[in-house]
Design a protein around this motif. Structure first.
Motif: not given
Length: 442
Positions: A333-361
Motif C-alpha cells: 500500500g506504500t509502494w508509491n511512496r516507498k518504491p524500493e521495498s517491492k523490488w526486494r520481494l518475491n513469492w518466497r519472501k511474501l509467503d514467509a511474511l504471511v507465516d510470520s503475520q499469522k504467528k504474531l497475531l
C-alpha cells in the motif's frame, strides 16, 4: 560527484551491501561532499527508477538492439535515462542524455557503449509519449500494473484481492504524487499552520482534525516545531489506523505495541490517551533506539516501557488490555511512496511474511486479557496478508470475534474487507494503502 553519476552508483551497487537506496545515497553524498542540487537530482532519478522500473525496461527495450548481455552500468544508464526523460519534465532532455553519455565515455571499459545508449535514449525521447499513452489506456492488467509501478510477479496476489475493475481503479490511485502530512500535537494546529506558512511551507487543513497537509515531501528535521514535539511527519492512513486505539481502548490497563518500529504510532497513542501506558516491543535495536528518541521528543517517554527482542518470545510486564500489532508486511500500500521495498520481494519472501503475520497475531491474541482488543494493522493491500490472516486466527480461537464498526465507510477512502477488516485506500496524495481489523477477545 555529480547527480547522474551518483544515481547510477547507488542503483548499480546499493543492494550489494544491504543498504536501502536512500541510506546509500546519504553515505555517498557525505563521503563525496556532494552539493545540494546534485543530491536532489540523484534522489529524483533513483526514485523514478525504483517506482516504475519494469515500465522503463519495457519502453527502453523497444529500442535496444544489442545481442550481448550489457554491463549493469550500461543497462541501468538506459533505464534511468528513460525514466528521467519521461518524468523530469523540468529538466532538459539534451542535458540528461549528454550527462549519461559523458559518464559512460569517461569509463574506458564502457566507452564503446556510449553511442548505443545515446541512440536508444534519443529514440525514447522521440517516441515515449505515444508508447506511454498506449500503456496508460491499455485494457491489459499487466500493462496497467507496470504504469502504476506494481511488479508483474505480484499480480496474482492483487487479482485474488480485487476485481479487475477495482484493480484498475486502484492502480490509477497509485499513480498520484505523494506528499507529506503532519500529525499535530493537541492544541497546536492553528499555531503550526501559522509557523509553517511563515516558513514558506504551505500547509492546508486535512479531513482529519489533528492533521495538516503539505504540498511537498519533507524531512522531519526540516519541519519547524518538530524538535519541540509540536508535530510528527506521518501519513494520514497511519494516523487513522492508530486512532482506533483511542476509539476502542477502555482506558484501563497496559497497551502493548508488539512491533513498534520507530515509535510513531506509539507516540500518537500516548498523546491521544493521556492516562494510558504503553509497552513497546521492537526486534531491531536501531529502531528501538529511534522509538525511545521519538517518545522523548513528544514528552511521553515516562509512560512507556521499551524492550528490544522478538515479539514471539518477549513477555509483557503485565497482561495488556489492548494490543496493537502493526505487522511486518509487503508494504504494497506504500509502494508509491516507498518504491524500493517491492523490488526486494518475491513469492518466497511474501509467503514467509504471511507465516510470520499469522504467528504474531496468534501471539497477540494469547497475550491479550479477556474482554480486551487486538488491533491488526498492515500497510498492505493484499488479501493474503490481511483477511486471510484474520480468518485463520479467528477460526482457531472461538473466544475471538471481529469488531465490524471500525469506521463509517463513506467515499473513496475506505473499503470493507471481504469479509474481514477495513481498507484505507490511497485515493489522494496524503493517504497510503492500509488495512485494519479489530478483534475482541471475549
Amino acid at each position: 560527484m555529480r547527480g547522474i553519476e551518483a544515481a547510477l552508483k547507488v542503483l548499480t551497487s546499493g543492494d550489494k551491501n544491504g543498504s536501502f537506496a536512500s541510506e546509500a545515497l546519504r553515505k555517498l553524498a557525505d563521503r563525496e561532499h556532494m552539493k545540494a542540487p546534485d543530491i536532489t537530482l540523484a534522489s529524483s532519478l533513483i526514485y523514478i527508477v525504483m517506482r516504475r522500473k519494469e515500465l522503463w525496461e519495457k519502453i527502453a527495450g523497444r529500442f535496444i538492439r544489442a545481442q550481448e548481455k550489457l554491463p549493469e552500468q550500461v543497462y541501468m544508464s538506459m533505464i534511468m535515462g528513460t525514466g528521467g526523460l519521461i518524468e523530469l519534465r523540468r529538466f532538459s532532455e539534451g542535458v540528461l542524455i549528454n550527462g549519461i553519455v559523458e559518464h559512460l565515455r569517461r569509463n574506458k571499459s564502457l566507452i564503446k557503449y556510449a553511442g548505443m545508449v545515446n541512440a536508444v535514449l534519443r529514440k525514447v525521447s522521440e517516441n515515449s509519449e505515444e508508447i506511454l499513452n498506449h500503456i496508460k489506456s491499455s485494457s491489459l492488467t499487466e500493462e496497467r500494473a507496470m504504469y502504476a509501478g506494481i511488479p508483474v510477479w505480484s499480480l496474482p496476489a492483487w487479482l485474488k484481492t480485487w476485481s479487475k475493475a477495482e484493480l484498475h481503479e486502484l492502480f490509477d490511485m497509485m499513480n498520484q504524487p505523494t506528499y507529506a502530512s503532519l500529525r499535530v500535537s493537541s492544541g497546536h494546529t492553528d499555531e503550526m499552520m501559522n509557523i509553517l506558512n511563515d516558513s514558506d511551507i504551505h500547509a492546508y487543513p486535512s479531513d482529519i482534525s489533528c492533521a495538516l497537509r503539505l504540498n511537498q515531501s519533507i524531512l522531519p528535521a526540516n519541519v519547524p516545531g518538530f524538535s519541540e514535539g509540536k508535530c510528527t511527519v506521518q501519513s494520514e492512513s497511519s494516523i487513522i489506523a492508530a486512532s482506533f486505539v483511542k476509539k476502542f481502548y477502555s482506558g484501563h490497563g497496559m497497551i502493548l505495541d508488539m512491533c513498534s518500529g520507530r515509535g510513531v504510532k506509539a507516540g500518537q497513542v500516548l498523546q491521544e490517551n493521556e492516562s494510558s501506558r504503553i509497552e513497546c516491543w521492537e526486534i531491531s535495536e536501531n529502531r528501538s533506539k529511534s522509538a525511545a528518541r521519538e517518545l522523548e521528543r513528544l514528552n511521553v517517554i515516562e509512560r512507556s516501557i521499551l524492550k528490544t527482542g522478538d515479539a514471539l518470545t518477549l513477555e509483557p510486564d503485565e497482561v495488556p488490555s489492548f494490543v496493537m500489532l502493526d505487522a511486518p508486511c509487503s508494504g504494497s500500500g506504500t509502494w508509491n511512496r516507498k518504491p524500493e521495498s517491492k523490488w526486494r520481494l518475491n513469492w518466497r519472501k511474501l509467503d514467509a511474511l504471511v507465516d510470520s503475520q499469522k504467528k504474531l497475531l496468534e501471539r497477540a491474541v494469547s497475550l491479550c486479557e479477556s474482554g480486551g482488543h487486538v488491533l491488526y494493522i498492515t500497510c498492505s493491500l493484499l488479501k493474503q496478508e490481511n483477511e486471510n490472516v484474520i480468518a485463520d486466527v479467528i477460526l482457531n480461537h472461538s473466544e475471538c470475534i471481529e469488531v465490524s464498526n471500525l469506521i463509517d465507510v463513506k467515499g473513496n477512502a475506505f473499503r470493507r474487507g471481504k469479509p474481514y477488516g477495513l481498507y484505507i485506500m490511497p485515493c489522494n496524495s496524503w493517504l497510503d494503502g492500509f488495512y485494519c481489523s479489530l478483534i475482541m477477545k471475549k
